[in-house]
Structures are given as C-alpha cells and as structure tokens.
Write a protein that holds these residues in place. Structure first.
Motif, PDB file in Angstrom:
ATOM      1  N   ARG A  20      17.260 -25.072 -10.719  1.00 36.76           N
ATOM      2  CA  ARG A  20      17.102 -23.352 -10.830  1.00 36.76           C
ATOM      3  C   ARG A  20      18.355 -22.266 -11.228  1.00 36.76           C
ATOM      4  O   ARG A  20      18.696 -22.048 -11.646  1.00 36.76           O
ATOM      5  N   ALA A  21      18.977 -22.985  -9.457  1.00 32.01           N
ATOM      6  CA  ALA A  21      20.190 -22.572  -8.825  1.00 32.01           C
ATOM      7  C   ALA A  21      21.509 -22.822 -10.688  1.00 32.01           C
ATOM      8  O   ALA A  21      21.663 -21.866 -10.893  1.00 32.01           O
ATOM      9  N   GLN A  30      14.730 -20.837 -18.852  1.00 33.85           N
ATOM     10  CA  GLN A  30      14.272 -22.092 -18.882  1.00 33.85           C
ATOM     11  C   GLN A  30      13.998 -21.957 -20.781  1.00 33.85           C
ATOM     12  O   GLN A  30      14.449 -23.932 -20.307  1.00 33.85           O
ATOM     13  N   ARG A  31      13.683 -21.405 -21.398  1.00 32.70           N
ATOM     14  CA  ARG A  31      13.730 -22.173 -22.936  1.00 32.70           C
ATOM     15  C   ARG A  31      14.562 -22.603 -23.316  1.00 32.70           C
ATOM     16  O   ARG A  31      14.988 -23.418 -23.824  1.00 32.70           O
ATOM     17  N   VAL A  37      17.913 -30.133 -23.857  1.00 33.21           N
ATOM     18  CA  VAL A  37      17.791 -31.053 -23.693  1.00 33.21           C
ATOM     19  C   VAL A  37      16.772 -31.868 -24.142  1.00 33.21           C
ATOM     20  O   VAL A  37      16.098 -33.078 -23.444  1.00 33.21           O
ATOM     21  N   GLY A  38      15.563 -31.219 -25.461  1.00 32.04           N
ATOM     22  CA  GLY A  38      14.946 -31.383 -26.080  1.00 32.04           C
ATOM     23  C   GLY A  38      13.443 -31.643 -25.356  1.00 32.04           C
ATOM     24  O   GLY A  38      12.622 -32.296 -25.976  1.00 32.04           O
ATOM     25  N   TYR A  39      13.137 -30.734 -24.337  1.00 31.65           N
ATOM     26  CA  TYR A  39      12.379 -30.382 -23.513  1.00 31.65           C
ATOM     27  C   TYR A  39      11.246 -29.422 -24.171  1.00 31.65           C
ATOM     28  O   TYR A  39      12.007 -28.591 -24.611  1.00 31.65           O
ATOM     29  N   HIS A  40      10.395 -29.401 -24.071  1.00 28.87           N
ATOM     30  CA  HIS A  40       9.654 -27.535 -23.576  1.00 28.87           C
ATOM     31  C   HIS A  40       9.457 -27.322 -22.360  1.00 28.87           C
ATOM     32  O   HIS A  40       9.975 -27.550 -21.544  1.00 28.87           O
ATOM     33  N   HIS A  41       9.666 -25.527 -22.184  1.00 25.56           N
ATOM     34  CA  HIS A  41      10.245 -25.182 -21.461  1.00 25.56           C
ATOM     35  C   HIS A  41       9.062 -25.141 -20.388  1.00 25.56           C
ATOM     36  O   HIS A  41       9.555 -25.246 -18.854  1.00 25.56           O
ATOM     37  N   SER A  45       9.969 -25.579 -16.245  1.00 23.85           N
ATOM     38  CA  SER A  45       9.158 -24.620 -14.858  1.00 23.85           C
ATOM     39  C   SER A  45       8.449 -25.552 -13.990  1.00 23.85           C
ATOM     40  O   SER A  45       8.077 -25.033 -12.896  1.00 23.85           O
ATOM     41  N   LYS A  46       8.223 -26.486 -14.602  1.00 21.49           N
ATOM     42  CA  LYS A  46       7.560 -27.476 -13.224  1.00 21.49           C
ATOM     43  C   LYS A  46       8.192 -27.924 -12.673  1.00 21.49           C
ATOM     44  O   LYS A  46       8.195 -28.397 -11.510  1.00 21.49           O
ATOM     45  N   LEU A  47       9.663 -28.675 -13.193  1.00 22.46           N
ATOM     46  CA  LEU A  47      10.830 -29.502 -11.963  1.00 22.46           C
ATOM     47  C   LEU A  47      11.287 -28.114 -11.274  1.00 22.46           C
ATOM     48  O   LEU A  47      11.278 -28.503 -10.820  1.00 22.46           O
TER      49      LEU A  47
END
Length: 460
Positions: A20-21, A30-31, A37-41, A45-47
């Motif tokens: 996050r930092a 996040q989006r 990086v080719g993933y869903h936002h 958020s979960k990471l």
C-alpha cells in the motif's frame, strides 16, 4: 492456529502494508496498479488487507513496477533484515521460456539485413551495422559460452549492434515467413541477451541496455509464437518482455508489448480484457501521441468486439486525431507509423474494427466503411509481404459479405484461398474462419459460395 501459520499471516499483513505504501508513493490507485500487472483490482485490495497470499510471480512484478528494491520479495521470504542488501536485480528476472523441439542447431541466415540501426539500446541513436557474417559468428560464440562476454569477438558496442541488427533482420524475415528456423534464431538471440544481462548484474552493473533489447526480443518472439498458433508461449514471452521493460524503464517497449497483448486477447475473443489492456496502453505516457493513438485504435477494436458501435466510432475518430499530432519523436519510437507503412497499419486496424462491428450489429453502412479502409490498407502493402496480403484480402472478402456484395467477396477471396489455407498462420486462419462463418450464415446453399466453402477446412 500453528506458529508457522501465524508467521505466514503476519508476513501477508506486512506485505500488504508495504505494498500500500509503495503504491501510494507511486501515485496509483488499486485499479491502476491492477491493470499494470494484469489482475483484478479486488486482488490488490485483498493483498493490501493481508487476507491472502500473492500469486506466484506477482511479488517480483510489483517490486519492479513500484521500485521496491526487493522489499516485497524479502518480506515473503521471511528475511526483512535483508531488504536493503538484496541483489541489484532478483535472479528470477533472468529466467526465460523453454525451448521447443523445433529449435535449430545453428543461427539462421538473415534475408533482410538492415543498413543502419535507427534505434540502438546502447546509444539511443543511429548506429552502424556490422557485416551479417560477423553478427552470426558472435551469436554462435555467445550462445556457446553461456554469457562469458569476455570471450565474444569485438567490444560491448559491437555485440549490442550485432544482436540488435539480428533482431531487426529476423523481424523483417518473419513478415514473409514464420519458419521454425526464424523462431528458433530469435529466441537464441533472446537467451544470449538475457544471459549477458545476468552476468552484468552479478558483477554489480545494472544491465539496462541489455534488458531493453531483451524486451524487444521478447515482443518479436511472442508475435512469432502467436502466428504459429502457440498462444500460451506467445503470452509467456509478452509477460517476460513487460517485466524487462519495467526494470529498464523502457516505456516504448512497454507500449509496443501492450499492443501485442491487446491483439492476442482479442484473438481469444476476450473483449473485456482487450479493453483493459488498451486502456492501460493509454496510461503508459499520455504525452506520446503514438501511444495515445494506438490506445484508441485498440479500444475501438475491443468495443467493436463487444458490439458498442457508438464508442467504437468515437475511438476511431480519436485515434485519427492523435495520429495527426505525431511528431519527430513519435516517428523515431514508432517508425512503422510513418509513410505508407503507417497508413497500412492504421487503415488495416480500422478496417478490422469496422468489419467486427458490422458482424455484431449487421449495419451495412459500417461494412461498406470496412471495405473502404481495408482496400486502402491493401494499396499500401508490398506484394512480398504475402501473409499480410492474404490476411487483408480475406478481411476484404469478409467485409464484402457483410455489406451484401457476394460477387465482390467471391472475386476477392477465390484467387488467394489455396495459399491462405496452406500458410497456416493464426491471424490468417482467424480470417478464414470468419469468412466461412459469414458465408455459411448469410448465403447458405448459394451456388457461388459452394466452391469457396469447399476450400476452407473446418476448424481453421
């Protein structure tokens, strides 16, 4: 809960806080990060919330993209004390995709040897090209010495010029024929460049020029694999190339690779992913007109695939406006957008976009515009580029079918069908399959189409 499980959860939480930092420091949402990086936002958020483990390979891409200097990888490895003493670049950065059984034993000759290098990764300018024989000698020596650059003939600049010229030449050869030898030779150059970069990294030198060339090699290798129907290998190379481009901070290579990723996911019929990658392309550098133009063109194709005709037409207009603003830097970075080649690229893309939109919407006037754009593209195309001639001729025939001009479709397709079927290239096969579908759907049982349909195998 076991002690090991608690430790793992704690590392996830620490990973999330640091992610996050770093993301906020980079000025990304996040989006936006998810798109890069080719993933869903929701995964980002979960990471960041520390509630799940990162997928394999993602921590490295995040470290590179957010300039984490190995911190994210170190957190997951449970060695926070090593974060600031991590290697200059992670060793996994230098892994390459596997060879296949068609890899030739020796580098292939180059039929289109360039006269000059318009863009050299080492000097970022116009450089001389060594003789082809010297370049092939260096490639053979380099491939046999497993990265021991001190045993290669010539200087570092000589090696960079030779390897870059080989990629330029093999790229031109690939426009005419995607042979096993050409594919294997491009990947041989790529392995040599990556081993060279790894050697420099171990010596404490940041191998930026080598990684720039590796990204370019990966783009060509991926494109050749896709044309041979090996889409997974193609996407593997594109993904590696994007990582190398990020490390080298090469926005030109990143944008070029994203163009190919857009094409690949569109070939798979994934309109949503094609649109996401096309939008990401537009964020690479909004001040570069050629990147903005290509973003709009790829967004138009994705919108056409999704049946959104209004947004499709809007993006076509915006792409033309951006193309009108191209300047000297744009033509240096994207020389294929200049002159007749540029007109070919643009009109071919617009023709494909409008043809796709006509298929979805059934609008005859859109199909007629697709005919016009595709004819314009064909008028710019050298006859020697047979695969592209075949592709665009079949697209023209398909657009004729969509516009209700069956006789014109038959006249366009009949002379090239045998050669197109024999070519067995992914892009050509896709046009063949589309033409068969439209003929079968719109003119079932019509005598004029029977001969054409008999020549197009099912499953192309």
């Amino acid at each position: 809960m076991s002690t090991d499980t608690v430790a793992v959860r704690q590392s996830w939480a620490e990973f999330g806080r640091r992610l996050r930092a770093l993301r906020r420091s980079a000025g990304m949402t996040q989006r936006q990060l998810a798109l890069r990086v080719g993933y869903h936002h929701t995964l980002i958020s979960k990471l960041e919330g520390g509630v799940r483990e990162p997928p394999a390979g993602l921590p490295l891409r995040l470290d590179v993209l957010l300039d984490g200097r190995g911190e994210l990888l170190a957190i997951l490895a449970g060695r926070p004390e090593e974060r600031h003493s991590a290697p200059l670049l992670p060793a996994t950065l230098f892994s390459t995709a596997p060879r296949d059984s068609g890899d030739p034993a020796a580098p292939q000759p180059v039929h289109h040897w360039p006269g000059r290098l318009l863009s050299c990764p080492l000097h970022s300018g116009d450089c001389e090209v060594p003789p082809l024989a010297d370049a092939l000698t260096l490639l053979s020596a380099a491939d046999g010495d497993h990265g021991r650059t001190e045993r290669w003939p010539g200087t570092e600049a000589d090696a960079m010029h030779a390897l870059t010229a080989l990629i330029v030449g093999y790229t031109q050869d690939g426009l005419e024929s995607v042979s096993t030898g050409t594919v294997g030779s491009v990947e041989r150059v790529l392995r040599v460049v990556v081993r060279w970069a790894e050697t420099l990294n171990r010596r404490g030198t940041l191998p930026v020029p080598q990684l720039r060339l590796a990204a370019e090699c990966a783009q060509i290798a991926g494109w050749l694999r896709v044309e041979r129907g090996q889409r997974i290998l193609g996407m593997t190379w594109f993904a590696r190339g994007l990582t190398w481009a990020d490390v080298a901070d090469d926005v030109v290579a990143r944008a070029t690779l994203l163009c190919d990723v857009c094409t690949l996911v569109r070939l798979d019929g994934d309109a949503a992913s094609a649109l996401a990658y096309a939008q990401e392309l537009g964020t690479v550098d909004p001040h570069r007109a050629w990147m903005v133009a290509m973003s709009h063109l790829h967004q138009a194709r994705a919108r056409a695939l999704g049946g959104d005709l209004a947004e499709c037409r809007k993006r076509v207009v915006l792409s033309r406006r951006a193309l009108d603003r191209l300047d000297g830097r744009d033509f240096i970075e994207a020389p294929w957008l200049g002159g007749a080649t540029g007109r070919l690229q643009v009109e071919a893309s617009i023709g494909g976009t409008l043809r796709d939109a006509a298929v979805i919407t059934g609008a005859l006037w859109v199909a007629r515009q697709a005919v016009k754009a595709t004819e314009a593209a064909l008028s710019c195309l050298p006859a020697t580029h047979r695969p592209t001639v075949l592709l665009l001729t079949l697209r023209l025939a398909d657009a004729f079918v969509c516009s209700g001009q069956l006789d014109a479709a038959v006249a366009a397709a009949a002379p090239v069908l045998p050669e197109a079927v024999a070519a067995d290239r992914t892009s050509v096969n896709r046009e063949l399959a589309g033409l068969r579908t439209r003929l079968t759907t719109r003119y079932p049982g019509v005598r004029e189409t029977r001969c054409l349909l008999e020549q197009i195998p099912y499953g192309t």
